[in-house]
Design an enzyme around this catalytic site. Structure first.
Site, PDB file in Angstrom:
ATOM      1  NE  ARG A 214     -13.642  -3.296  -2.161  1.00  0.00           N
ATOM      2  CZ  ARG A 214     -12.663  -2.529  -2.618  1.00  0.00           C
ATOM      3  NH1 ARG A 214     -12.935  -1.505  -3.425  1.00  0.00           N
ATOM      4  NH2 ARG A 214     -11.410  -2.769  -2.279  1.00  0.00           N
TER       5      ARG A 214
ATOM      6  CE1 TYR B 238      -4.199  -1.355  -0.268  1.00  0.00           C
ATOM      7  CE2 TYR B 238      -3.745  -2.554   1.753  1.00  0.00           C
ATOM      8  CZ  TYR B 238      -4.554  -2.318   0.657  1.00  0.00           C
ATOM      9  OH  TYR B 238      -5.716  -3.048   0.470  1.00  0.00           O
TER      10      TYR B 238
ATOM     11  CG  PHE C 221      -6.877   5.899   4.780  1.00  0.00           C
ATOM     12  CD1 PHE C 221      -6.316   4.822   4.105  1.00  0.00           C
ATOM     13  CD2 PHE C 221      -7.283   6.997   4.029  1.00  0.00           C
ATOM     14  CE1 PHE C 221      -6.149   4.831   2.734  1.00  0.00           C
ATOM     15  CE2 PHE C 221      -7.120   7.021   2.640  1.00  0.00           C
ATOM     16  CZ  PHE C 221      -6.556   5.932   1.995  1.00  0.00           C
TER      17      PHE C 221
ATOM     18  CD  GLU D  20      -1.394  -4.417  -6.309  1.00  0.00           C
ATOM     19  OE1 GLU D  20      -2.322  -5.165  -6.681  1.00  0.00           O
ATOM     20  OE2 GLU D  20      -1.556  -3.214  -6.018  1.00  0.00           O
TER      21      GLU D  20
ATOM     22  NE  ARG E 167     -10.088  -1.369  -8.939  1.00  0.00           N
ATOM     23  CZ  ARG E 167      -9.671  -0.831  -7.780  1.00  0.00           C
ATOM     24  NH1 ARG E 167      -8.872  -1.525  -6.957  1.00  0.00           N
ATOM     25  NH2 ARG E 167     -10.034   0.367  -7.419  1.00  0.00           N
TER      26      ARG E 167
ATOM     27  CB  THR F 113     -12.949   2.569  -2.993  1.00  0.00           C
ATOM     28  OG1 THR F 113     -12.159   2.137  -4.095  1.00  0.00           O
ATOM     29  CG2 THR F 113     -12.120   2.538  -1.721  1.00  0.00           C
TER      30      THR F 113
HETATM   31  P1  RTP Z   1      -7.755  -1.799  -2.557  1.00  0.00           P
HETATM   32  O1  RTP Z   1      -6.467  -1.118  -2.991  1.00  0.00           O
HETATM   33  O2  RTP Z   1      -7.699  -2.327  -1.162  1.00  0.00           O
HETATM   34  O3  RTP Z   1      -8.166  -2.827  -3.567  1.00  0.00           O
HETATM   35  O4  RTP Z   1      -8.943  -0.737  -2.565  1.00  0.00           O
HETATM   36  P2  RTP Z   1      -9.264   0.344  -3.674  1.00  0.00           P
HETATM   37  O5  RTP Z   1      -8.279   0.251  -4.802  1.00  0.00           O
HETATM   38  O6  RTP Z   1     -10.698   0.217  -4.002  1.00  0.00           O
HETATM   39  O7  RTP Z   1      -9.049   1.691  -2.878  1.00  0.00           O
HETATM   40  P3  RTP Z   1      -7.718   2.518  -2.625  1.00  0.00           P
HETATM   41  O8  RTP Z   1      -7.983   3.928  -2.989  1.00  0.00           O
HETATM   42  O9  RTP Z   1      -6.534   1.845  -3.248  1.00  0.00           O
HETATM   43  O10 RTP Z   1      -7.591   2.441  -1.036  1.00  0.00           O
HETATM   44  C1  RTP Z   1      -7.003   1.329  -0.412  1.00  0.00           C
HETATM   45  C2  RTP Z   1      -7.834   0.946   0.787  1.00  0.00           C
HETATM   46  O11 RTP Z   1      -7.725   1.989   1.746  1.00  0.00           O
HETATM   47  C3  RTP Z   1      -8.925   2.092   2.484  1.00  0.00           C
HETATM   48  N1  RTP Z   1      -9.411   3.457   2.411  1.00  0.00           N
HETATM   49  N2  RTP Z   1      -9.835   4.095   3.467  1.00  0.00           N
HETATM   50  N3  RTP Z   1     -10.809   6.070   5.214  1.00  0.00           N
HETATM   51  C4  RTP Z   1     -10.760   6.313   3.922  1.00  0.00           C
HETATM   52  O12 RTP Z   1     -11.136   7.363   3.445  1.00  0.00           O
HETATM   53  C5  RTP Z   1     -10.216   5.301   3.048  1.00  0.00           C
HETATM   54  N4  RTP Z   1     -10.017   5.407   1.746  1.00  0.00           N
HETATM   55  C6  RTP Z   1      -9.505   4.224   1.335  1.00  0.00           C
HETATM   56  C7  RTP Z   1      -9.922   1.143   1.864  1.00  0.00           C
HETATM   57  O13 RTP Z   1     -10.021  -0.014   2.667  1.00  0.00           O
HETATM   58  C8  RTP Z   1      -9.332   0.804   0.517  1.00  0.00           C
HETATM   59  O14 RTP Z   1      -9.689  -0.490   0.116  1.00  0.00           O
HETATM   60 MG    MG Z   2      -6.199   0.255  -4.498  1.00  0.00          MG
END
Ligand code: RTP
Ligand code: MG
Length: 138
Positions: free
Chosen positions: A104, A51, A59, A128, A87, A93
């Site tokens: 989700r 990450y 966060f 990854e 996706r 998200t």
């Molecule tokens: P992931 O990487 O886990 O597949 O999720 P994603 O692409 O849909 O979202 P991303 O923007 O990459 O964010 C990674 C993970 O961070 C957490 N998050 N929390 N509190 C917040 O505003 C916030 N925003 C993102 C989420 O668990 C997200 O899956």
């Molecule tokens: Mg992501």
């Protein structure tokens, strides 16, 4: 036709809730092929690398704590446009935007405990897959 590979991972909440079988089933029924899979616990170091793009976000600490809190089910899947279609199958998200029918949308109400991770681009998928399974899995 773009046959590609992506990295998908059932997060600790999904493993604990015994959603691994359902999630694998969705991708198999869609027509994708499972290439690699392992149940593992992510170290803090691996979580920070995985990450890294979020390291300056407020966060980040919670995200690292959560993803290392229990076993995850890490996978490599192959198929036509599997990165972007994966996706779509995961759902957005933002829990206000993850549609019913998506993983989700069906199983999560919060942004933090959102059941599944999927690579968001070809470059992310390459990075990854290598991080979790080594270059030989590309
Ligand atoms: P992931 O990487 O886990 O597949 O999720 P994603 O692409 O849909 O979202 P991303 O923007 O990459 O964010 C990674 C993970 O961070 C957490 N998050 N929390 N509190 C917040 O505003 C916030 N925003 C993102 C989420 O668990 C997200 O899956
Ligand atoms: Mg992501």
């Amino acid at each position: 036709m773009a046959i590609e590979k992506t990295f998908l991972m059932v997060k600790p909440d999904g493993v604990e809730r015994q959603l691994v079988g359902d999630i694998v089933d969705r991708f198999e029924r869609k027509g994708f092929t499972l290439c690699e899979a392992k149940l593992m616990t992510i170290t803090e170091d691996l979580a920070k690398q995985h990450y890294a793009e979020h390291s300056e976000r407020p966060f980040f600490g919670e995200l690292v704590d959560f993803i290392t809190s229990g076993p995850v089910f890490a996978m490599v899947w192959e198929g036509e446009n599997v990165i972007s279609v994966g996706r779509l199958m995961m759902g957005a998200t933002n829990p206000l935007e993850s549609a019913p029918g998506t993983i989700r949308g069906d199983y999560s109400t919060t942004v933090s405990h959102n059941v599944i991770h999927g690579s968001d681009s070809f470059a992310s998928a390459q990075r990854e897959i290598t991080l979790f399974f080594g270059e030989e899995a590309l």
